[in-house]
Design a protein around this motif. Structure first.
Motif, PDB file in Angstrom:
ATOM      1  N   ASP A  92       0.836  -1.203   0.000  1.00 51.24           N
ATOM      2  CA  ASP A  92       0.000   0.000   0.000  1.00 51.24           C
ATOM      3  C   ASP A  92       0.871   1.253   0.000  1.00 51.24           C
ATOM      4  N   ILE A  93       1.931   1.255   0.822  1.00 50.90           N
ATOM      5  CA  ILE A  93       2.824   2.410   0.871  1.00 50.90           C
ATOM      6  C   ILE A  93       3.523   2.603  -0.468  1.00 50.90           C
ATOM      7  N   SER A  94       3.988   1.512  -1.079  1.00 54.70           N
ATOM      8  CA  SER A  94       4.661   1.609  -2.367  1.00 54.70           C
ATOM      9  C   SER A  94       3.720   2.129  -3.452  1.00 54.70           C
ATOM     10  N   ARG A  95       2.477   1.674  -3.429  1.00 54.59           N
ATOM     11  CA  ARG A  95       1.514   2.144  -4.428  1.00 54.59           C
ATOM     12  C   ARG A  95       1.215   3.624  -4.248  1.00 54.59           C
ATOM     13  N   LEU A  96       1.146   4.069  -2.980  1.00 52.71           N
ATOM     14  CA  LEU A  96       0.931   5.493  -2.730  1.00 52.71           C
ATOM     15  C   LEU A  96       2.126   6.310  -3.205  1.00 52.71           C
ATOM     16  N   ASP A  97       3.349   5.823  -2.916  1.00 46.51           N
ATOM     17  CA  ASP A  97       4.544   6.540  -3.349  1.00 46.51           C
ATOM     18  C   ASP A  97       4.681   6.537  -4.870  1.00 46.51           C
ATOM     19  N   ALA A  98       4.228   5.448  -5.502  1.00 45.05           N
ATOM     20  CA  ALA A  98       4.342   5.346  -6.959  1.00 45.05           C
ATOM     21  C   ALA A  98       3.295   6.186  -7.684  1.00 45.05           C
ATOM     22  N   GLY A  99       2.254   6.609  -6.969  1.00 39.10           N
ATOM     23  CA  GLY A  99       1.214   7.427  -7.579  1.00 39.10           C
ATOM     24  C   GLY A  99       0.319   6.666  -8.534  1.00 39.10           C
ATOM     25  N   VAL A 100       0.188   5.343  -8.330  1.00 40.66           N
ATOM     26  CA  VAL A 100      -0.635   4.552  -9.249  1.00 40.66           C
ATOM     27  C   VAL A 100      -2.064   4.391  -8.751  1.00 40.66           C
ATOM     28  N   ILE A 101      -2.334   4.831  -7.521  1.00 40.30           N
ATOM     29  CA  ILE A 101      -3.700   4.758  -7.019  1.00 40.30           C
ATOM     30  C   ILE A 101      -4.482   5.930  -7.589  1.00 40.30           C
ATOM     31  N   GLN A 102      -5.528   5.628  -8.305  1.00 39.68           N
ATOM     32  CA  GLN A 102      -6.336   6.652  -8.942  1.00 39.68           C
ATOM     33  C   GLN A 102      -7.429   7.124  -7.983  1.00 39.68           C
ATOM     34  N   LEU A 154       2.682   1.192  10.640  1.00 38.48           N
ATOM     35  CA  LEU A 154       2.583   1.701   9.273  1.00 38.48           C
ATOM     36  C   LEU A 154       1.257   2.393   9.005  1.00 38.48           C
ATOM     37  N   GLY A 155       0.303   2.239   9.914  1.00 41.64           N
ATOM     38  CA  GLY A 155      -1.035   2.764   9.671  1.00 41.64           C
ATOM     39  C   GLY A 155      -1.070   4.267   9.460  1.00 41.64           C
ATOM     40  N   LEU A 156      -0.391   5.013  10.332  1.00 40.92           N
ATOM     41  CA  LEU A 156      -0.431   6.467  10.209  1.00 40.92           C
ATOM     42  C   LEU A 156       0.373   6.969   9.017  1.00 40.92           C
ATOM     43  N   ALA A 157       1.410   6.212   8.624  1.00 40.12           N
ATOM     44  CA  ALA A 157       2.131   6.581   7.405  1.00 40.12           C
ATOM     45  C   ALA A 157       1.206   6.481   6.192  1.00 40.12           C
ATOM     46  N   ILE A 158       0.385   5.443   6.177  1.00 37.33           N
ATOM     47  CA  ILE A 158      -0.588   5.282   5.092  1.00 37.33           C
ATOM     48  C   ILE A 158      -1.661   6.355   5.187  1.00 37.33           C
ATOM     49  N   VAL A 159      -2.088   6.670   6.407  1.00 33.65           N
ATOM     50  CA  VAL A 159      -3.094   7.721   6.597  1.00 33.65           C
ATOM     51  C   VAL A 159      -2.609   9.044   6.009  1.00 33.65           C
ATOM     52  N   GLN A 160      -1.367   9.421   6.316  1.00 34.87           N
ATOM     53  CA  GLN A 160      -0.843  10.703   5.835  1.00 34.87           C
ATOM     54  C   GLN A 160      -0.743  10.732   4.315  1.00 34.87           C
ATOM     55  N   ARG A 161      -0.221   9.646   3.728  1.00 36.58           N
ATOM     56  CA  ARG A 161      -0.074   9.612   2.270  1.00 36.58           C
ATOM     57  C   ARG A 161      -1.440   9.618   1.581  1.00 36.58           C
ATOM     58  N   THR A 162      -2.397   8.855   2.117  1.00 36.05           N
ATOM     59  CA  THR A 162      -3.724   8.801   1.504  1.00 36.05           C
ATOM     60  C   THR A 162      -4.438  10.131   1.644  1.00 36.05           C
ATOM     61  N   ILE A 181       5.753  -0.936  -9.742  1.00 33.86           N
ATOM     62  CA  ILE A 181       4.294  -0.852  -9.617  1.00 33.86           C
ATOM     63  C   ILE A 181       3.728   0.073 -10.683  1.00 33.86           C
ATOM     64  N   GLY A 182       4.407   1.205 -10.889  1.00 37.59           N
ATOM     65  CA  GLY A 182       3.927   2.151 -11.892  1.00 37.59           C
ATOM     66  C   GLY A 182       3.936   1.559 -13.286  1.00 37.59           C
ATOM     67  N   LEU A 183       4.987   0.794 -13.632  1.00 39.45           N
ATOM     68  CA  LEU A 183       5.082   0.174 -14.964  1.00 39.45           C
ATOM     69  C   LEU A 183       3.993  -0.862 -15.163  1.00 39.45           C
ATOM     70  N   ALA A 184       3.749  -1.686 -14.147  1.00 42.32           N
ATOM     71  CA  ALA A 184       2.709  -2.714 -14.267  1.00 42.32           C
ATOM     72  C   ALA A 184       1.328  -2.081 -14.395  1.00 42.32           C
ATOM     73  N   SER A 185       1.078  -1.058 -13.579  1.00 40.81           N
ATOM     74  CA  SER A 185      -0.239  -0.417 -13.603  1.00 40.81           C
ATOM     75  C   SER A 185      -0.475   0.317 -14.921  1.00 40.81           C
ATOM     76  N   ALA A 186       0.611   0.871 -15.502  1.00 42.45           N
ATOM     77  CA  ALA A 186       0.467   1.618 -16.750  1.00 42.45           C
ATOM     78  C   ALA A 186       0.128   0.717 -17.936  1.00 42.45           C
ATOM     79  N   SER A 187       0.254  -0.586 -17.770  1.00 40.50           N
ATOM     80  CA  SER A 187      -0.032  -1.508 -18.877  1.00 40.50           C
ATOM     81  C   SER A 187      -1.507  -1.531 -19.244  1.00 40.50           C
TER      82      SER A 187
END
Length: 590
Positions: free
Chosen positions: A283-293, A409-417, A554-560
């Motif tokens: 979840d953290i990697s996806r948030l950092d990668a910006g692939v969550i729409q 890790l919960g609050l790290a995800i909270v801040q990024r989301t 993650i970004g490359l896979a999601s961009a497919s």
């Protein structure tokens, strides 16, 4: 003031004026020395009263200027707001001093006395030329001093109307013009040097800050990897012990069913712990990668509150806590899934760290925003931890990394989301009294007209003997996936490379390609899907499975454009994804 100084930089302007004051002492000493020398040389050639009056006025004005500059320099740092007053005060006194020196020309004018004439020319030329360097950091100060110093003598020389004094008048004006022009050049040079110094200082400060941020990021990365490694090693270690126990049980003459069931449950528990950690890291990697729409829509907030109450009511009741959800008529425009994830993380922490009392989920309108609050009567958080708790793996009282207290890790995800959906997170807390986390979003007072209802669950067609092509370069994973799909009733074509995937098409036509993202020899799952589609002459539905947690991967896979599932796979999620791809409903990962 901007009409006098081409630059609008107030800091540069302030420093120019400071330079003007700092360079004044040599001028004052020169004024007193030249005035004293003038009295000595002209004592017998100029009326004493006139000479002493003129020299006394010079010394008095110089003393006033010394007192003014001394008080200014002693006052230390000055605010930009006072710069203009300081500047023009200095200019005024420089002008008065220039008038007194200029009075020397008409007062002591003696065309028949060569000594006085030569001495007057030398003094006036020396005073105007010597002041260029000291007064030119602010050119109006030099103009105010030089013009009244030279012009009276030049005008008096022209008025005498002799060739010699006419030449002296012209030379005086020429020297004045050169000095005035040189003054402007010096100011530009000084101003540019000061501006360059400020730019260099700002650049050094920026580089220092960047260096500190890089060092902090490096330390955070090391702490992150150390904590993640520790939390992954624990369940892995437990798995090794359980597998050893399982082998021992298999070698026993009699195998007790209860023993096998206990080992199976503990194996599942260890795997679940690893899966939870990996999913959170993902979840953290996806948030950092910006692939969550972000998919905002008009949402009645009470629907989210009801879902959260159903999710946490049992866990709160099991600890003897009272979970109160205050009803709200509010509507907001946001992504409902991401907002619920933020609030679920906050409520999960509230249940975990509250031993007695209650937990409140409520909202209020405040300054044009809707403030959603999660309040508890738990252990509270000290103010010096407020910033740190939003870092990965940071837990205030869990130095031993007890996973029963969460992963940190919960609050790290909270801040990024929250950043992703444009929400602002605030915290109020007191140790021993509880905490209040608030999430602020723009509010809406009315529901949208014709608000669409939630989409119906996708239709899952009959999966009997549908053919799936599975591609993975890891033999164990390939065998495990093939066995699982076969147990669900699918016909399976298995391959470990792009070439094998194209080759097994002779054994059947797949209706779905399930491929790992990264294969051997730099081949990706996207390459496999394209090769299979080209071989069949038509597009084939596909799902990409990846264990890559880097933002780039993650970004490359999601961009497919293909659905992406992340290892370790949840069998239920895999089954739903396959059924959706084989049906008519489009599949969207939450």
């Amino acid at each position: 003031m901007t009409t006098l100084l081409p630059t609008s930089d107030r800091a540069v302007y302030l420093e120019l004026v400071n330079t003007l004051y700092r360079q004044s002492p040599p001028i004052f000493l020169g004024n007193i020395a030249v005035a004293s020398l003038t009295v000595f040389l002209l004592w017998g050639q100029v009326p004493h009263a006139l000479l002493l009056g003129w020299a006394g006025a010079i010394c008095l004005v110089t003393a006033i200027r010394i007192a003014m500059v001394w008080r200014d320099l002693r006052g230390g740092a000055h605010l930009p707001a006072t710069t203009s007053a300081r500047c023009w005060r200095y200019v005024a006194w420089a002008g008065i001093s220039g008038c007194l020196w200029g009075a020397m020309g008409p007062l002591f004018f003696a065309p028949d006395n060569t000594v006085i004439t030569v001495y007057t020319c030398i003094v006036l030329a020396g005073m105007t030329g010597g002041s260029v360097a000291s007064l030119s950091s602010f050119w109006p100060a030099y103009y105010a001093y030089a013009l009244p110093t030279v012009l009276p003598f030049a005008l008096r020389s022209f008025a005498h109307d002799t060739p010699l004094f006419s030449v002296l008048g012209v030379l005086s004006l020429f020297l004045l013009g050169v000095n005035l022009a040189y003054s402007r050049v010096i100011q530009r040079t000084v101003r540019d040097a000061i501006a360059l110094r400020f730019e260099n200082t700002a650049l050094i400060r920026q580089l220092t800050e960047e260096k500190e941020r890089a060092e902090l990021a490096n330390r955070s990365k090391s702490q992150f990897l150390a904590a993640a490694s520790h939390d992954l090693r624990q369940p892995t270690h437990a798995l090794g012990l359980y597998i050893a126990a399982l082998r021992m049980a298999a070698q026993a003459s009699q195998i007790e069913r209860a023993t096998i069931e206990t080992l199976a449950e503990r194996l599942q528990s260890a795997l679940l712990g690893m899966s939870q950690l990996l999913n959170v890291l993902l979840d953290i990697s996806r948030l950092d990668a910006g692939v969550i729409q972000v998919e905002p829509r008009r949402l009645r907030l009470q629907e989210t509150f009801d879902a959260l109450e159903n999710q946490f009511a049992q866990a709160a009741a099991a600890k003897g806590l009272r979970l109160k959800v205050r009803p709200t008529p509010a509507w907001i425009d946001t992504d409902p899934v991401l907002l619920q994830n933020v609030l679920a993380n906050l409520l999960s922490n509230a249940v975990r760290y509250t031993e007695r009392g209650r937990i409140l989920l409520a909202c209020r309108r405040r300054r044009g925003l809707l403030e959603i609050c999660v309040m508890d009567t738990g252990i509270g958080i000290a103010a010096d931890h407020f910033d740190s708790i939003f870092r990965e793996f940071y837990q205030v009282e869990n130095i031993a990394r007890d996973r029963e207290q969460g992963l940190g890790l919960g609050l790290a995800i909270v801040q990024r989301t929250a950043d992703l959906i444009g929400a602002r997170i605030a915290l109020r807390s007191a140790v021993g009294q509880g905490s209040c986390f608030s999430v602020s979003l723009p509010s809406r007072h009315e529901p949208a007209a014709g608000q669409a209802s939630a989409p119906a669950a996708p239709h899952r067609p009959d999966i009997a003997r549908r053919t799936v092509l599975v591609v993975d370069d890891d033999k164990q994973v390939l065998d495990g996936m093939s066995i699982l799909l076969a147990s669900w009733g699918y016909a399976v074509l298995a391959a470990r490379s792009r070439e094998q995937a194209v080759g097994v098409l002779a054994d059947g036509t797949p209706e779905l390609v399930l491929t790992d993202f990264r294969l051997a020899a730099g081949v990706t799952g996207i390459d496999v899907i394209r090769a299979v589609s080209m071989a069949l002459g038509s597009e084939v539905p596909a799902i990409i499975v990846t264990g890559d947690t880097s933002p780039q991967g993650i970004g490359l896979a999601s961009a497919s454009g293909f659905p992406v599932l992340h290892k370790p796979l949840d069998p239920a999620a895999l089954q739903a994804a396959i059924a959706t791809q084989l049906g008519t409903q489009p599949y969207r990962l939450a």
